[in-house]
Design a protein around this motif. Structure first.
Motif, short mmCIF file in Angstrom:
data_model
loop_
_atom_site.label_atom_id
_atom_site.label_comp_id
_atom_site.label_asym_id
_atom_site.label_seq_id
_atom_site.Cartn_x
_atom_site.Cartn_y
_atom_site.Cartn_z
N ARG A 77 0.91 -1.12 -0.02
CA ARG A 77 0.05 -0.03 -0.01
C ARG A 77 0.85 1.08 0.00
N SER A 122 1.66 3.42 -3.32
CA SER A 122 0.71 4.30 -3.76
C SER A 122 1.02 5.64 -3.34
N ASP A 132 -2.10 7.46 -1.90
CA ASP A 132 -2.27 7.23 -0.30
C ASP A 132 -1.03 7.60 0.62
#
Length: 265
Positions: free
Chosen positions: A162, A165, A168
């Protein structure tokens, strides 16, 4: 064409759990890789499983050494001459937690990129020829039974995160790791565009985020993980197999987490 599966590396953590999961829930031959002691890993993977000798081969691969990848691909060509690579998990990982720019070390950063980004790229280079082409007939006749537990289209997966990203990224830090995983996502998208041209809907590429897994890679951060968010490798392997089997053609070229939710670039 009869299918087979690849997990690299499979020596520990998520890779080990994925190789075991494929052996337990499918009927396909599995090629696993390890940087050292391939015979020891083979015995460990087979422990407690009722599988035939020929279903599992363990080859020596170090993603930092392209010669070992070349040799492993050549070995697979020998014993999978008429077979199609139906499922591949490319999962090398390395993390140096740089919390501030002052902690960036050039050698550590280079090793991170060589392991997390260039390593998977070289695996794609040498193992993508085993993926089916547009003209390949998948799961027909006697091959249909071998497709049980596998996606209907060949799937090349690369482990991302994650934190790769950009959209993000709210807290910063982990410069090399974040950048290396963002690179993984770009590689997967680029490779999937290639597969669209040569394989059509017979093969796709996706990136995966397993969550925070209780492995050596994340051990330093276990105390900071929210309750219920530190996962065991076996559970993650089960979840990722479900994602791979359900993501669908429309999910190609993207990054998916263990819940089957897309992680935006």
């Amino acid at each position: 064409m009869p299918p087979w599966a690849l997990v690299s590396p499979a020596s520990r953590g998520i890779g080990f759990a994925l190789a075991r999961r494929i052996l337990e829930t499918t009927n396909v031959p599995v090629v696993a890789t390890a940087r050292k002691d391939p015979e020891k890993l083979r015995d460990k993977l087979r422990n407690g499983l009722d599988i035939s000798e020929e279903r599992l081969r363990v080859l020596k691969v170090d993603v930092l050494d392209e010669n070992t990848i070349t040799e492993a691909a050549a070995a697979c060509k020998d014993f999978h001459t008429k077979n199609s690579l139906q499922l591949a998990f490319i999962v090398p990982g390395l993390l140096f937690p740089e919390k501030s720019p002052a902690q960036i070390n050039a050698e550590d950063a280079l090793l991170t990129f060589r392991t997390n980004t260039l390593g998977p790229m070289l695996m794609i280079k040498h193992f993508s020829p085993f993926l089916p082409k547009k003209s390949t007939k998948i799961g027909e006749g006697g091959d249909a039974a071998l497709m049980e537990g596998l996606p209907p289209y060949a799937t090349m997966t690369v482990m991302s995160a994650r934190v790769g990203s950009i959209s993000d990224n709210m807290i910063g830090g982990w410069y090399s790791y974040r950048a290396s995983k963002a690179g993984v996502n770009q590689i997967v998208k680029t490779f999937d565009n290639h597969l669209r041209a040569v394989s059509g809907d017979n093969a796709i590429a996706i990136a995966l985020h397993p969550g925070t897994v209780k492995t050596k890679l994340s051990k330093e951060f276990w105390d900071n993980v929210k309750p219920g968010k530190l996962f065991e490798s076996d559970w993650v392997a089960k979840s990722l197999m479900e994602v791979v089997n359900n993501v669908g053609i429309k999910g190609r070229g993207k990054c998916w987490d263990w819940q089957g939710k897309e992680i935006l670039p």
